[in-house]
Scaffold this motif. Sequence first.
Motif, PDB file in Angstrom:
ATOM      1  N   HIS A 141       0.848  -1.197   0.000  1.00 25.92           N
ATOM      2  CA  HIS A 141       0.000   0.000   0.000  1.00 25.92           C
ATOM      3  C   HIS A 141       0.880   1.242   0.000  1.00 25.92           C
ATOM      4  O   HIS A 141       2.094   1.165   0.213  1.00 25.92           O
ATOM      5  CB  HIS A 141      -0.931   0.017   1.213  1.00 25.92           C
ATOM      6  CG  HIS A 141      -0.215   0.201   2.521  1.00 25.92           C
ATOM      7  ND1 HIS A 141       0.415  -0.840   3.182  1.00 25.92           N
ATOM      8  CD2 HIS A 141      -0.016   1.307   3.293  1.00 25.92           C
ATOM      9  CE1 HIS A 141       0.963  -0.394   4.296  1.00 25.92           C
ATOM     10  NE2 HIS A 141       0.728   0.912   4.386  1.00 25.92           N
ATOM     11  N   SER A 142       0.263   2.381  -0.239  1.00 29.91           N
ATOM     12  CA  SER A 142       0.952   3.675  -0.167  1.00 29.91           C
ATOM     13  C   SER A 142       0.458   4.412   1.070  1.00 29.91           C
ATOM     14  O   SER A 142      -0.652   4.171   1.540  1.00 29.91           O
ATOM     15  CB  SER A 142       0.648   4.511  -1.421  1.00 29.91           C
ATOM     16  OG  SER A 142       1.057   3.836  -2.596  1.00 29.91           O
TER      17      SER A 142
ATOM     18  N   SER B 165      -4.034   6.412   3.872  1.00 28.03           N
ATOM     19  CA  SER B 165      -4.170   5.095   4.488  1.00 28.03           C
ATOM     20  C   SER B 165      -4.313   5.210   5.998  1.00 28.03           C
ATOM     21  O   SER B 165      -4.033   6.261   6.586  1.00 28.03           O
ATOM     22  CB  SER B 165      -2.946   4.232   4.156  1.00 28.03           C
ATOM     23  OG  SER B 165      -2.887   3.932   2.777  1.00 28.03           O
TER      24      SER B 165
END
Length: 200
Positions: free
Chosen positions: A66-67, A79
């Motif tokens: 994920h970023s 996130s």
Amino acid sequence: MCSSDLPKAASRSAAASVREKRRRPRRRYQVERSSTKREIALVAAAGTLQKQVILPPGWRKPAGPHSHAVKAGDTLFVSGLLSQDGRDGGPVPGTLQVQTKTILDNLGAILRAASMDYGDVVAARLFFAGENDVPAVNAVYNPYFGKTPPARHGVHARMISGDYLVTLNFVAVKPAAGSSERVAVAGAVGTPNQIGRAHV
């Protein structure tokens, strides 16, 4: 057994019942049972929409798939943030209020990297480990957003590690001059109840 022994037997049975109850772990809160055990949130962006991964200067890329944040058009999706040092991803220990401040300061670094600020945040989601944690979180959270706080949803949840007490994620929007780019956000499928377990 004679009739005189009956009170003694009843007394022994009652004492055993009390001892059994004491051995059972006590729940600190009531968990609302639901057939919904997972949450799936969908975000759609047109193929021509400009997307940019946001990584503040000096920060390490996340270890997982994920970023930290992605900017799609004029919308920034952040996130779930934990109390971590952005430079190495290590936990920043402390009280609930210390961890909340660390998360919100990290949010500030992400917003600046995306040319935004706290005033551009339109939505937040709060996952907290303790059933009475919200007032302590709010004491730190409120000053960051002033008189126009973002929409927010809270979930009493189990953290991914005992090092963490709270998780927050955010959505921010800042239209560019003359921009008409938009992102369609589908409603979450299987959204956890306000009171209940969610897995963060």
